[in-house]
Enzyme design. Structure first.
Site, PDB file in Angstrom:
ATOM      1  N   ARG A   1      -2.687   9.247 -12.069  1.00  0.00           N
ATOM      2  CA  ARG A   1      -2.786   7.782 -12.013  1.00  0.00           C
ATOM      3  C   ARG A   1      -4.064   7.241 -12.629  1.00  0.00           C
ATOM      4  NH1 ARG A   1      -0.257   6.287  -6.204  1.00  0.00           N
ATOM      5  NH2 ARG A   1       1.783   6.903  -6.915  1.00  0.00           N
TER       6      ARG A   1
ATOM      7  N   HIS B   1      -4.550   0.017  -5.112  1.00  0.00           N
ATOM      8  CA  HIS B   1      -3.377   0.524  -4.403  1.00  0.00           C
ATOM      9  C   HIS B   1      -3.755   1.385  -3.203  1.00  0.00           C
ATOM     10  CE1 HIS B   1       0.748   1.824  -3.969  1.00  0.00           C
ATOM     11  NE2 HIS B   1       0.434   3.093  -4.155  1.00  0.00           N
TER      12      HIS B   1
ATOM     13  N   GLU C   1      -4.604   6.066   5.731  1.00  0.00           N
ATOM     14  CA  GLU C   1      -5.458   5.682   4.601  1.00  0.00           C
ATOM     15  C   GLU C   1      -6.907   5.408   4.994  1.00  0.00           C
ATOM     16  OE1 GLU C   1      -3.800   2.636   2.116  1.00  0.00           O
ATOM     17  OE2 GLU C   1      -5.606   2.494   0.880  1.00  0.00           O
TER      18      GLU C   1
ATOM     19  N   ALA D   1       1.017   5.999  10.231  1.00  0.00           N
ATOM     20  CA  ALA D   1       0.007   6.863  10.854  1.00  0.00           C
ATOM     21  C   ALA D   1      -0.128   6.554  12.347  1.00  0.00           C
ATOM     22  CB  ALA D   1      -1.334   6.686  10.147  1.00  0.00           C
TER      23      ALA D   1
ATOM     24  N   GLU E   1       7.186  12.441  -9.666  1.00  0.00           N
ATOM     25  CA  GLU E   1       6.153  11.423  -9.893  1.00  0.00           C
ATOM     26  C   GLU E   1       4.983  12.051 -10.615  1.00  0.00           C
ATOM     27  OE1 GLU E   1       5.287   9.411  -6.208  1.00  0.00           O
ATOM     28  OE2 GLU E   1       7.289   8.572  -6.090  1.00  0.00           O
TER      29      GLU E   1
ATOM     30  N   HIS F   1      -3.151   1.536  -8.990  1.00  0.00           N
ATOM     31  CA  HIS F   1      -1.812   1.943  -9.415  1.00  0.00           C
ATOM     32  C   HIS F   1      -1.579   1.357 -10.804  1.00  0.00           C
ATOM     33  CE1 HIS F   1       2.465   2.652  -9.572  1.00  0.00           C
ATOM     34  NE2 HIS F   1       2.386   3.351  -8.459  1.00  0.00           N
TER      35      HIS F   1
HETATM   36  C1  SIN Z   1       4.671   4.790  -6.097  1.00  0.00           C
HETATM   37  O1  SIN Z   1       5.825   4.767  -5.708  1.00  0.00           O
HETATM   38  O2  SIN Z   1       4.348   4.772  -7.271  1.00  0.00           O
HETATM   39  C2  SIN Z   1       3.596   4.783  -5.057  1.00  0.00           C
HETATM   40  C3  SIN Z   1       3.650   6.000  -4.257  1.00  0.00           C
HETATM   41  C4  SIN Z   1       2.306   6.377  -3.806  1.00  0.00           C
HETATM   42  O3  SIN Z   1       1.419   5.538  -3.778  1.00  0.00           O
HETATM   43  O4  SIN Z   1       2.100   7.551  -3.534  1.00  0.00           O
END
Ligand code: SIN
Length: 502
Positions: free
Chosen positions: A273, A332, A356, A15, A113, A228
């Site tokens: 998540r 995370h 962030e 950033a 993802e 996470h």
């Molecule tokens: C990950 O690779 O699981 C983390 C990626 C993220 O935090 O967006």
């Protein structure tokens, strides 16, 4: 080291560096705590950048997925703008020299993802995306004469004169140095170092939040902390991350009996998540051990696709193609932060925040995977545009008093915050945490970090419901009446009244 007033960025992650590059050729100053490119969460980012660049995709689909996991608190206008600019972000980084992974036909290779309806994550050198982007940005910054960077500078306070913000006080070694600035950008990263188990560098202790709070800026949605689901459970800080992309390539969660306990979630192991982390937490509470099973998929292909994670596992004596990987949720990412508008402007004139540390409204109550690097790049450009338009940058008037903000860190805080702001919270543990922090904040032990912690726990207590990453076992339902944000500032520190919902 120049002392003329110029836009000044605190923080040297993706950033901060992108903001500096977007501001150049305007003279700009970058304050970093370590040698340039040597520290920060950006370096460790494995996931990649989410962008609707595939032939079967569109920014509106990316926006829909972002909003679907955001627990009703995303700002739709912000989501649509940032997802629409995602292809630009990838193009711009590629133009600066980031070698994104491509398929045999030269097209961007797209990963999957959790929470994404299709493959849209671009990576660079497999799971070394953050490091690769950082290397490229650092080399650009070093080649840009308009950017002055000062290493070893720890920002300890923002300074005000009669016009407004006028500088940043730093500690450099034993010296205290003031850098004049009418436009200040906080790009200081996250908060994981304030918890006992995190995937962040332990130095990420919410410094930007503390500086902004002390200066009078508003913070928003502090209670939303993303755990996470799959940090490698090695029993010491920080915990290595096992990217969600590994589950995207077919790895699944099992317990000691080999049971796939998360298979019933919508999307199974690729549910959002918050849900996966909660399922793991519950299963561990019920006395089970939890593992990531990558033996079949990605299996033998693991080392090639995820070389960094493979090397980390090997360093702990684990071979992902052969062994189960013990995993646990760990702090995370912080969805809350300094409240900013679409151009990164905080409530305090002269103060911007990017990355962030900022809360733009993109993530709501739960961040969609790989949307954070995206947000950092897109919002860096927007902030740079708005700073450029905000000049001229007048010198400070008179002798402003020392800036207040980050004081010595409070070692006791991670234990308190981890007990009350975990994956699952309840009134009793939050009240206990509030008392402990209140005592420290009233005395000399806790300092500025204790003030932040007090507001943080207060926010989690105030939100008497469960939503996104904020799960209250004593209030497990989501309540429509709580679909609102909570803004806090220094005027609310230690007041018993509920903070202001907006
Ligand atoms: C990950 O690779 O699981 C983390 C990626 C993220 O935090 O967006």
């Amino acid at each position: 080291m120049s002392r003329e007033p110029k836009p000044t960025i605190v923080g040297g992650g993706i950033a901060g560096l992108t903001t500096a590059l977007c501001l150049a050729p305007l003279p700009v100053r970058l304050l970093v705590r370590t040698p340039l490119g040597a520290e920060g969460s950006s370096l460790w980012a494995q996931g990649g950048i989410a962008a609707a660049v595939g032939p079967d995709d569109a920014p509106t689909r990316h926006a829909e997925d972002t909003i679907a996991v955001g627990g009703g608190l995303c700002d739709p206008a912000v989501v649509h703008r940032i997802t629409a600019e995602a292809p630009w972000a990838v193009e711009q980084l590629a133009a600066w020299g980031v070698p994104f992974d491509r398929d045999a036909g030269g097209r961007l290779a797209l990963g999957l993802e959790g929470g994404h309806g299709r493959r849209r994550i671009v990576h660079a050198r497999g799971d070394a995306t953050g490091q690769t982007i950082m290397e490229t940005l650092v080399s650009r910054v070093l080649a840009e004469p308009a950017i002055e960077w000062i290493e070893g500078a720890e920002a300890i306070g923002l300074v005000e004169d009669e016009i407004g913000l006028c500088g940043v006080d730093c500690r450099i070694g034993e010296k205290r140095v003031r850098f004049p600035a009418r436009a200040i950008v906080l790009a200081t990263g996250g908060v994981g170092g304030l918890f006992e188990q995190t995937t962040n560098p332990v130095t990420a202790r919410g410094q930007g939040l503390v500086l902004a709070l002390a200066a009078g800026a508003e913070l928003v949605d502090l209670e939303f902390i993303q755990y996470h689901p799959t940090a490698l459970a090695i029993g010491r800080q920080p915990l290595p991350l096992i990217s969600e992309a590994v589950r995207g390539e077919g790895a699944c969660l099992v317990d000691e009996r080999g049971e796939r306990f998360a298979a019933g979630l919508p999307g199974a192991e690729l549910a959002s998540r918050d849900r996966v982390a909660h399922a793991i937490w519950q299963h561990r509470e019920a006395g089970h051990q939890v593992f990531l099973d990558a033996r079949r998929r990605p299996g033998q292909f693991f080392a090639e696709r995820f070389p960094k994670i493979h090397a980390i596992c090997r360093s702990y004596g684990l071979d992902p193609a052969v062994d189960l990987l013990p995993v646990t949720p760990a702090v995370h990412y912080h969805m809350g932060g300094i409240a900013v508008d679409g151009d990164g402007r905080s409530s305090l004139p002269g103060l911007w925040a990017v990355g962030e540390v900022a809360s733009t409204g993109l993530h709501g109550a739960n961040r969609l995977a790989s949307n954070s690097l995206l947000e950092a790049v897109v919002c860096a450009r927007a902030a740079a545009g708005s700073i450029r338009a905000s000049g001229p940058f007048l010198p400070p008037r008179g002798k402003a008093p020392p800036g207040t903000g980050c004081e010595p860190h409070w070692g006791g805080l991670p234990a308190i915050l981890s007990r009350c702001l975990g994956v699952v919270r309840d009134r009793e543990s939050l009240e206990r945490g509030l008392d402990q922090v209140g005592v420290a904040a009233g005395g000399s032990a806790g300092g500025a970090e204790a003030h932040l912690a007090w507001l943080w726990i207060r926010a989690a207590l105030w939100r008497e419901e469960s939503r996104g990453a904020h799960y209250r076992s004593d209030r497990p339902e989501t309540q429509a009446s709580w679909a609102r944000h909570l803004r806090q500032d220094r005027s609310q520190a230690f007041l018993p009244a509920a903070p202001t919902p907006v």
